[in-house]
Enzyme design. Structure first.
Site, short mmCIF file in Angstrom:
data_model
loop_
_atom_site.label_atom_id
_atom_site.label_comp_id
_atom_site.label_asym_id
_atom_site.label_seq_id
_atom_site.Cartn_x
_atom_site.Cartn_y
_atom_site.Cartn_z
N LYS A 205 0.84 -1.21 0.00
CA LYS A 205 0.00 0.00 0.00
C LYS A 205 0.87 1.25 0.00
O LYS A 205 2.01 1.21 0.45
CB LYS A 205 -0.85 0.03 1.28
CG LYS A 205 -1.97 -0.97 1.35
CD LYS A 205 -2.72 -0.86 2.67
CE LYS A 205 -3.85 -1.87 2.77
NZ LYS A 205 -4.92 -1.67 1.79
N ARG B 174 -10.20 -11.67 2.37
CA ARG B 174 -11.08 -12.71 1.83
C ARG B 174 -10.41 -14.07 1.88
O ARG B 174 -11.09 -15.10 2.00
CB ARG B 174 -11.51 -12.33 0.40
CG ARG B 174 -10.38 -12.20 -0.59
CD ARG B 174 -10.74 -11.37 -1.81
NE ARG B 174 -10.75 -9.93 -1.53
CZ ARG B 174 -11.06 -9.00 -2.42
NH1 ARG B 174 -11.40 -9.34 -3.66
NH2 ARG B 174 -11.04 -7.73 -2.10
N1 BES Z 1 -8.01 -3.81 4.65
C1 BES Z 1 -8.22 -3.39 3.32
C2 BES Z 1 -9.53 -2.62 3.11
C3 BES Z 1 -9.66 -1.31 3.83
C4 BES Z 1 -9.37 -0.12 3.18
C5 BES Z 1 -10.13 -1.26 5.12
C6 BES Z 1 -9.52 1.08 3.83
C7 BES Z 1 -10.28 -0.05 5.78
C8 BES Z 1 -9.98 1.13 5.13
C9 BES Z 1 -8.23 -4.59 2.41
O1 BES Z 1 -7.43 -5.65 2.79
C10 BES Z 1 -7.73 -4.16 1.07
O2 BES Z 1 -6.60 -3.78 0.99
N2 BES Z 1 -8.60 -4.19 0.05
C11 BES Z 1 -8.24 -3.76 -1.25
C12 BES Z 1 -8.69 -4.81 -2.22
C13 BES Z 1 -8.17 -4.63 -3.61
C14 BES Z 1 -6.67 -4.90 -3.61
C15 BES Z 1 -8.86 -5.58 -4.52
C16 BES Z 1 -8.95 -2.43 -1.52
O3 BES Z 1 -10.06 -2.24 -1.05
O4 BES Z 1 -8.33 -1.58 -2.15
MN MN Z 2 -5.44 -5.47 2.11
#
Ligand code: BES
Ligand code: MN
Ligand code: ZN
Length: 497
Positions: free
Chosen positions: A275, A349
């Protein structure tokens, strides 16, 4: 806000300390409140007129050393039209009331009465719940407190009401819920250097004191079960993964349990698909789903709920490392289905896939509800007001919606369907872990659904509601403890009403 709160429930006697009363539009007070304010003559009326205060909802009148009353302060909280107040409105008023008590005050009395009459026992307990949640703050790591001198160490809050015994009785039950919410908030607020999977599991083990059976599965145990989807997420971390199973058997022997499953990513860097730095610190809260499940199990056990409930949380840390999993890797889940990793940041997931399958197979629950800070996409869709709800069961949707309206922890149903499901078909494996940019929250839910079969199930995407929370009358903390009150109400409705 006060450091410690002590609650008391008494009859409408002479108030002590800061007095908080409620008032409906056109400055209408209840009978006991009128009696308490009588020594002030027309002072309150004149002060209200001077401030143009009429009792509208969301307004308050704050009077220092009110003439004739021998009180340090009188606070009048407007509640608007009055009438049938919902549980969530009363909880909110409890938060408003406590928020108006100055931090220096060591004593306060809250008159649990509207113009229409005294509050019932369970309503008084709702007021107390709001006050308790409002008073919460997480300052475990603050070693210097600027205002320490002016702050009372302990505040005694007395709820004056028509039936103190009933209020007290309701409160023993409602206090269990308050403690569950506080527990969830504390877990979410903790930083990831302190709260890694092993430590999280240790803390959950303390629910044993309440009679919850807690089992902790380590990496070896999960390997044996074939949980390669969950284990793949944690394999780049110096902290080993854990699966914690909590069981509360307060119901009839042999009755199938209901099950709650939580995403417990103690920190989510994104892994190799790392990230951006901006805001990454918030990912210490990526275990909020798991925290909610723990808070709920605490609440059910502490109030000795007449139910059989299972809580299961998958605890991992998602790190980039020489041993971390890569995009393109293919893992075999416990269910036997294979998953191609497209993006290592879509890790929640993968964790849930194995935990959902495990719980379903082992416990054959009546229904399963999972909570997860699963996608940023759900925040884009719903903001922070509603959690996204995905389900294969209309009845469960109805129950969750109703519990959400009652508690104020609201859920909004999102669609599932074969067209979305197709989006996660993979060239190389049974499925891939992302479905592209469109419908990101839905394709994540579709992956989960592939691991639940026919069992009634709901997935709550709490990325927007559980952390980075907006300040409300009942929460000033970064972590809201979202979902504990919702699910406690759902359980109560399901079994006991
Ligand atoms: N933990 C994150 C989602 C999240 C984002 C929670 C902001 C709280 C605040 C999750 O694991 C994630 O990174 N999801 C990605 C999925 C994508 C890579 C398909 C997302 O939402 O960008
Ligand atoms: Mn994630
Ligand atoms: Zn995550």
């Amino acid at each position: 806000m006060p450091a410690a709160l002590k609650f008391d429930f008494t009859a409408f006697t002479r108030p002590r300390g800061v007095l908080v009363v409620f008032c409906e539009e056109n400055l209408k007070f209840g009978a006991a409140t009128q009696r308490a304010l009588a020594p002030a003559g027309d002072f309150v009326r004149r002060a209200a007129a001077a401030d143009r205060f009429t009792g509208k909802s969301g307004t308050t009148l704050d009077l220092i050393a009110p003439a004739g009353l021998n009180l340090p302060r009188l606070i009048v909280v407007g509640i608007g039209k009055g009438g049938e107040a919902k549980s969530r409105d009363i909880v909110k008023l409890g938060g408003v009331a406590l928020g108006k008590v100055p931090t220096a005050a060591a004593q306060a009395t809250i008159y649990a009465e509207f113009a229409s009459g005294a509050l019932k026992g369970n309503q008084v307990a709702d007021l107390a719940l709001g006050a308790r949640l409002r008073a919460y703050s997480f300052d475990l790591y603050k070693t210097k407190r600027k205002d320490a001198d002016e702050r009372a160490d302990k505040v005694e809050v007395t709820f004056a009401c028509s039936n103190p015994a009933a209020a007290e009785k309701s409160w023993t039950r409602t206090a269990a819920i308050a403690d569950g919410v506080v527990l969830a908030r504390n877990l979410v607020n903790e930083p990831a250097n302190i709260l890694y999977p092993g430590e999280f599991a240790r803390r959950v083990s303390s629910l044993g004191k309440l009679g919850v059976n807690v089992e902790v599965l380590d990496v070896a145990a999960m390997k044996k079960l074939g949980m390669a989807a969950l284990l793949g997420v944690g394999q780049g971390s110096a902290h080993d993964s854990r699966l914690v199973v909590m069981r509360w058997n307060g119901g009839k022997r042999g009755v199938d349990p209901i099950a709650f499953i939580g995403k417990g990513v103690c920190f989510d860097t994104g892994g190799i698909s790392i990230k951006p730095a901006q805001g990454m610190e918030d990912m210490k809260g990526d275990m909020a789903g798991a925290a909610c499940v723990v808070g709920l199990m605490h609440a059910l056990a502490a109030r000795k709920a007449n139910v059989n409930a299972v809580g299961a949380i998958g605890l991992v840390e998602n790190m980039p490392d020489g041993k971390a999993q890569r995009p393109g890797d293919i893992v075999k889940s416990m269910s036997g289905q294979t998953i191609e990793i497209i993006n290592t940041d879509a890790e929640g997931r993968l964790v849930l896939a194995d935990v959902l399958h495990y719980v379903n197979k082992r416990f054959k629950p009546k229904f399963m509800i999972n909570l997860a800070t699963l996608t940023g996409a759900i925040i884009v869709a719903l903001g922070q007001e509603y959690a996204g709800m995905f389900s294969n069961d209309d009845k469960l949707v109805e129950r969750l919606t109703k519990a959400g309206e009652a508690t104020g922890e609201r859920v909004w149903r999102m669609p599932l369907g074969p067209e979305y499901d197709k989006m996660i078909d993979s060239k190389f494996a049974d499925m891939k872990n992302t479905g592209g940019r469109w419908a990101g929250a839905i394709t994540a839910a579709q992956l989960l659904q592939r691991f639940v079969n026919k069992t009634p199930w709901a997935h709550l995407d709490v990325a927007g509601t559980a952390m980075g929370s907006p300040q409300t009358d009942i929460n000033k903390s970064w972590a809201s403890g979202w979902g504990v009150r919702l699910l406690e109400r759902l359980v109560e409705d399901y079994y006991e009403r």
